[in-house]
Design an enzyme around this catalytic site. Structure first.
Site, PDB file in Angstrom:
ATOM      1  N   CYS A 119       0.867  -1.184   0.000  1.00 24.54           N
ATOM      2  CA  CYS A 119       0.000   0.000   0.000  1.00 24.54           C
ATOM      3  C   CYS A 119       0.905   1.235   0.000  1.00 24.54           C
ATOM      4  O   CYS A 119       1.550   1.517   1.022  1.00 24.54           O
ATOM      5  CB  CYS A 119      -0.893  -0.015   1.234  1.00 24.54           C
ATOM      6  SG  CYS A 119      -1.921   1.453   1.378  1.00 24.54           S
TER       7      CYS A 119
ATOM      8  N   CYS B 113      -4.561   5.845  -5.274  1.00 26.66           N
ATOM      9  CA  CYS B 113      -3.937   4.557  -4.934  1.00 26.66           C
ATOM     10  C   CYS B 113      -2.443   4.705  -5.212  1.00 26.66           C
ATOM     11  O   CYS B 113      -2.033   4.881  -6.364  1.00 26.66           O
ATOM     12  CB  CYS B 113      -4.554   3.441  -5.775  1.00 26.66           C
ATOM     13  SG  CYS B 113      -3.814   1.830  -5.452  1.00 26.66           S
TER      14      CYS B 113
HETATM   15  N1  LIG Z   1      -6.372  -2.290  -2.824  1.00 31.26           N
HETATM   16  C1  LIG Z   1      -4.965  -2.632  -2.961  1.00 31.26           C
HETATM   17  C2  LIG Z   1      -4.234  -2.411  -1.646  1.00 31.26           C
HETATM   18  C3  LIG Z   1      -4.190  -0.963  -1.241  1.00 31.26           C
HETATM   19  C4  LIG Z   1      -3.409  -0.136  -2.224  1.00 31.26           C
HETATM   20  C5  LIG Z   1      -3.298   1.295  -1.697  1.00 31.26           C
HETATM   21  N2  LIG Z   1      -4.514   2.043  -1.880  1.00 31.26           N
HETATM   22  C6  LIG Z   1      -2.107   2.043  -2.249  1.00 31.26           C
HETATM   23  O1  LIG Z   1      -2.033   3.250  -1.935  1.00 31.26           O
HETATM   24  O2  LIG Z   1      -1.239   1.456  -2.908  1.00 31.26           O
HETATM   25  C7  LIG Z   1      -4.823  -4.110  -3.311  1.00 31.26           C
HETATM   26  O3  LIG Z   1      -5.704  -4.885  -2.928  1.00 31.26           O
HETATM   27  O4  LIG Z   1      -3.798  -4.444  -3.944  1.00 31.26           O
END
Ligand SMILES: N[C@@H](CCC[C@H](N)C(=O)O)C(=O)O
Length: 330
Positions: A80, A233
């Site tokens: 993350c 993200c």
């Molecule tokens: N939803 C992603 C994990 C979280 C990613 C995050 N929001 C970031 O900032 O990289 C997954 O399930 O791979």
């Protein structure tokens, strides 16, 4: 139980320091807690995109601490990017260090305090790595394709070319027009690939549309695995930056890229090591929104009547910073 509400570029989380407990939560409790407190309708103070579980690093690791990533739906992710910056700030304050490593599922990653974006908008840089294009690392199954670099995928959509890259969580990325960026196709494609039944990404995948605004300036919109649309993200913005350099500006390694998103802006730099492997620097805010307490037993039942919520004042500073950005919008 103590929590810290945080965000990176509007991608928000609860940091749960497991060292506050005599024993770390059981896996089932951690999953249930994420589902309960992150729920946008019934969760804790408006919910969140996930939980960042912080703990001691393993004996064989030189890292200062460990981060695990639990999505809002209770699924665990290997990485993350936005969250890692907030955990880096949390551990930096705990250990009085400005640069160190944080243990994650597949690697100990370098983090470093950087120059504030604005007053009360604290900034950290995080190493995003390892990077892989291999179908096995993406848990991706398209007949006869071990890699996906700027290719059509008629199995899932026409009119788009996709690239798939693990950083190390899985990302599917398409460079699109502004009209495509703001349209409904992203949600349609990502909902299907995260339905738990499709044959292509049985474990799901984060899907992003990317608009090129200018040289070294892109806008990234992401529908995240285990969450849905998020403000930003970090791993997606990192993966998109690497694909932007590889596909459009191969001379621009080591150059700073401005990555805009619905929640604000981060900066990235794509790197290639001497062994030809890639990694990305992700530089952006690490905002602490509020200190929170809630009885653990209540939280596991979704009961948030007895919470305390102590704002830090940083959210207002962040919103002022975003208002001052010359930023594209959806
Ligand atoms: N939803 C992603 C994990 C979280 C990613 C995050 N929001 C970031 O900032 O990289 C997954 O399930 O791979």
């Amino acid at each position: 139980m103590k929590l810290l509400k945080v965000h990176g570029s509007g991608n928000d989380f609860f940091i749960l320091d497991q060292q506050q407990f005599k024993q770390p939560l059981a896996e089932s409790q951690l999953q249930l807690l994420a589902e309960k407190i992150c729920n946008r309708k019934t969760g804790l103070h408006g919910g969140a995109d996930g939980v960042l579980a912080v703990g001691a690093s393993s004996k064989e690791s030189a890292a200062v601490g460990r981060m695990r990533v639990i999505n809002a739906d209770g699924s665990e992710a290997s990485m993350c990017g936005n969250g890692l910056r907030t955990v880096a700030r949390y551990l930096s304050l705990q250990n009085q260090q400005a640069t160190f490593k944080v243990q994650t599922m597949y690697a100990d990653l370098q983090v470093k305090q950087s120059t504030d974006f604005a007053p009360q908008v604290k900034v950290f840089a995080a190493e995003i790595s390892p990077v892989s294009f291999a179908a096995k690392d993406l848990k991706m199954h398209f007949a006869g394709r071990e890699k996906l670099i700027n290719q059509e995928l008629p199995e899932i959509a026409t009119d788009f070319k996709f690239s798939a890259v693990a950083v190390p969580n899985p990302h599917l990325i398409a460079f699109v027009s502004h009209q495509q960026l703001i349209g409904s196709k992203l949600g349609e494609i990502a909902s299907y690939l995260n339905d738990g039944k499709n044959p292509y990404f049985p474990d799901g995948v984060n899907v992003s549309f990317v608009e090129i605004l200018a040289e070294n300036k892109i806008f990234v919109r992401t529908y995240e695995r285990g969450v849905g649309y998020t403000n930003a993200c970090g791993t997606a913005m990192s993966a998109a930056s690497l694909m932007y350099v590889l596909l459009y500006q191969p001379q621009n390694f080591e150059q700073q890229i401005e990555v805009q998103n619905p929640g604000g802006m981060v900066k990235t730099v794509a790197h290639q090591r001497s062994n030809k492997s890639y990694w990305i620097s992700l530089i952006g805010n690490a905002t602490f929104v509020a200190k929170v307490t809630v009885p653990l037993a209540d939280a596991l039942q979704g009961d948030f009547k007895a919470i305390t919520w102590e704002e830090t004042g940083e959210q207002q500073a962040y919103e002022n910073f975003v208002r001052g950005l010359k930023k594209s919008e959806l």
